[in-house]
Design a protein around this motif. Structure first.
Motif, PDB file in Angstrom:
ATOM      1  N   ILE A  13       8.245  11.849 -15.689  1.00  0.00           N
ATOM      2  CA  ILE A  13       7.029  11.849 -14.879  1.00  0.00           C
ATOM      3  C   ILE A  13       5.851  11.334 -15.705  1.00  0.00           C
ATOM      4  O   ILE A  13       5.049  10.522 -15.221  1.00  0.00           O
ATOM      5  CB  ILE A  13       6.715  13.256 -14.350  1.00  0.00           C
ATOM      6  N   ARG A  14       5.741  11.770 -16.940  1.00  0.00           N
ATOM      7  CA  ARG A  14       4.635  11.302 -17.796  1.00  0.00           C
ATOM      8  C   ARG A  14       4.703   9.791 -17.985  1.00  0.00           C
ATOM      9  O   ARG A  14       3.673   9.104 -17.964  1.00  0.00           O
ATOM     10  CB  ARG A  14       4.687  12.009 -19.151  1.00  0.00           C
ATOM     11  N   SER A  15       5.911   9.278 -18.178  1.00  0.00           N
ATOM     12  CA  SER A  15       6.086   7.843 -18.361  1.00  0.00           C
ATOM     13  C   SER A  15       5.668   7.082 -17.103  1.00  0.00           C
ATOM     14  O   SER A  15       4.957   6.069 -17.185  1.00  0.00           O
ATOM     15  CB  SER A  15       7.546   7.530 -18.705  1.00  0.00           C
ATOM     16  N   GLU A  16       6.091   7.567 -15.942  1.00  0.00           N
ATOM     17  CA  GLU A  16       5.741   6.898 -14.689  1.00  0.00           C
ATOM     18  C   GLU A  16       4.242   6.996 -14.419  1.00  0.00           C
ATOM     19  O   GLU A  16       3.639   6.058 -13.883  1.00  0.00           O
ATOM     20  CB  GLU A  16       6.542   7.496 -13.535  1.00  0.00           C
ATOM     21  N   ASN A  17       3.631   8.124 -14.780  1.00  0.00           N
ATOM     22  CA  ASN A  17       2.188   8.267 -14.606  1.00  0.00           C
ATOM     23  C   ASN A  17       1.430   7.253 -15.458  1.00  0.00           C
ATOM     24  O   ASN A  17       0.423   6.677 -15.023  1.00  0.00           O
ATOM     25  CB  ASN A  17       1.740   9.687 -14.966  1.00  0.00           C
ATOM     26  N   ALA A  51       7.741  19.086  -5.067  1.00  0.00           N
ATOM     27  CA  ALA A  51       8.042  19.126  -6.502  1.00  0.00           C
ATOM     28  C   ALA A  51       7.851  20.531  -7.063  1.00  0.00           C
ATOM     29  O   ALA A  51       8.574  20.955  -7.971  1.00  0.00           O
ATOM     30  CB  ALA A  51       7.154  18.133  -7.250  1.00  0.00           C
ATOM     31  N   PHE A  52       6.886  21.285  -6.510  1.00  0.00           N
ATOM     32  CA  PHE A  52       6.606  22.633  -7.001  1.00  0.00           C
ATOM     33  C   PHE A  52       7.668  23.639  -6.562  1.00  0.00           C
ATOM     34  O   PHE A  52       7.705  24.766  -7.061  1.00  0.00           O
ATOM     35  CB  PHE A  52       5.234  23.096  -6.505  1.00  0.00           C
ATOM     36  N   TYR A  84      14.705  13.625  -8.603  1.00  0.00           N
ATOM     37  CA  TYR A  84      13.636  14.593  -8.400  1.00  0.00           C
ATOM     38  C   TYR A  84      12.386  13.861  -7.918  1.00  0.00           C
ATOM     39  O   TYR A  84      12.182  12.696  -8.236  1.00  0.00           O
ATOM     40  CB  TYR A  84      13.341  15.332  -9.702  1.00  0.00           C
ATOM     41  N   PRO A  85      11.533  14.555  -7.166  1.00  0.00           N
ATOM     42  CA  PRO A  85      10.295  13.923  -6.724  1.00  0.00           C
ATOM     43  C   PRO A  85       9.496  13.381  -7.911  1.00  0.00           C
ATOM     44  O   PRO A  85       9.332  14.066  -8.925  1.00  0.00           O
ATOM     45  CB  PRO A  85       9.543  15.073  -6.036  1.00  0.00           C
ATOM     46  N   SER A  86       9.009  12.158  -7.784  1.00  0.00           N
ATOM     47  CA  SER A  86       8.277  11.506  -8.859  1.00  0.00           C
ATOM     48  C   SER A  86       7.374  10.436  -8.253  1.00  0.00           C
ATOM     49  O   SER A  86       7.464  10.149  -7.054  1.00  0.00           O
ATOM     50  CB  SER A  86       9.250  10.865  -9.852  1.00  0.00           C
ATOM     51  N   LEU A 101      17.321  13.208  -1.323  1.00  0.00           N
ATOM     52  CA  LEU A 101      16.041  13.760  -1.751  1.00  0.00           C
ATOM     53  C   LEU A 101      15.134  14.043  -0.558  1.00  0.00           C
ATOM     54  O   LEU A 101      14.515  15.107  -0.478  1.00  0.00           O
ATOM     55  CB  LEU A 101      15.352  12.804  -2.720  1.00  0.00           C
ATOM     56  N   THR A 102      15.068  13.112   0.385  1.00  0.00           N
ATOM     57  CA  THR A 102      14.205  13.318   1.553  1.00  0.00           C
ATOM     58  C   THR A 102      14.733  14.448   2.439  1.00  0.00           C
ATOM     59  O   THR A 102      13.946  15.186   3.034  1.00  0.00           O
ATOM     60  CB  THR A 102      14.082  12.027   2.378  1.00  0.00           C
TER      61      THR A 102
END
Length: 220
Positions: A73-77, A145-146, A157-159, A180-181
């Motif tokens: 997630i950090r990488s995609e952000n 995601a939470f 996972y949601p991202s 996922l959906t």
């Protein structure tokens, strides 16, 4: 209200107390809603950094699947911040199409049964439209995601990239994204996610934004 029965009772009470002879019962579905008003998201959050903390665990330094997810997630952000993501979330603001429909509903004066039927038809059209369904799924993915199961039982996972994919084509045939959906929808229904901007598009994105009055329980 979180309780569907409370919502129906509220409609019934309003109908009983405001009934006028020779006039139809008002259409209330677009104003009285069922959902958890404290659990949801908004465009500002969906367009910003994806919530890394959603996958936080209490395992300390011990390895956990959440650790790997947070790295991704950090990488995609970071990629999104550089403007190098495949699609800009800002291109996916609240769809003008269903905002227009919501405003049309407000403009209809309820003089007879035909006006009520027209309002219901437009409201169903709004809720079933592809722009609305696509945006709602994106908002649900962000919020889910939470609540995502951290047992490694799903492949994705949601991202941020998940939201981008959904906004390109929420009817995708990609199996992993379909799984996922599906799980996202199950979580959203169980927790009764309530995204204010989507539930009241005419209020947040209409020509005259803002509520005239909000009634809730508890009365905050």
């Amino acid at each position: 209200d979180l309780n569907p029965m409370a919502v129906e009772l509220a409609k019934g009470s309003l109908w009983i107390n405001s009934a006028v002879g020779r006039k139809p019962l008002n259409f209330l579905d677009h104003h009285i809603k069922c959902g958890n008003s404290l659990i949801g998201t908004k465009s500002e959050l969906v367009e910003g950094e994806f919530p890394v903390d959603a996958y936080e665990t209490s395992g300390g330094r011990d390895w956990h699947v959440g650790n790997e997810i947070r790295k991704r997630i950090r990488s995609e952000n970071r990629e999104r911040a550089k403007g190098s993501s495949e699609s800009s979330l800002r291109e996916w603001d609240i769809g003008r199409e269903y905002v227009d429909i919501a405003e049309q509903i407000e403009e209809i004066e309820e003089q007879g049964a035909e006006d009520i039927r027209k309002k219901k038809q437009l409201y169903d059209e709004l809720r079933e439209s592809d722009p609305y369904q696509q945006e709602k799924l994106a908002y649900d993915v962000w919020t889910a995601a939470f609540y995502w199961p951290m047992d490694g039982s799903v492949d994705e996972y949601p991202s941020p990239s998940t939201i981008d994919k959904i906004r390109r084509d929420h009817n995708t045939n990609e199996r992993v994204l379909q799984d996922l959906t599906r799980l996202t929808t199950e979580i959203a229904q169980k927790q009764r996610f309530f995204h204010w901007e989507l539930e009241f598009p005419e209020v947040f994105a209409g020509s005259s934004p803002g509520f005239d009055c909000v009634l809730g329980n508890p009365p905050w």
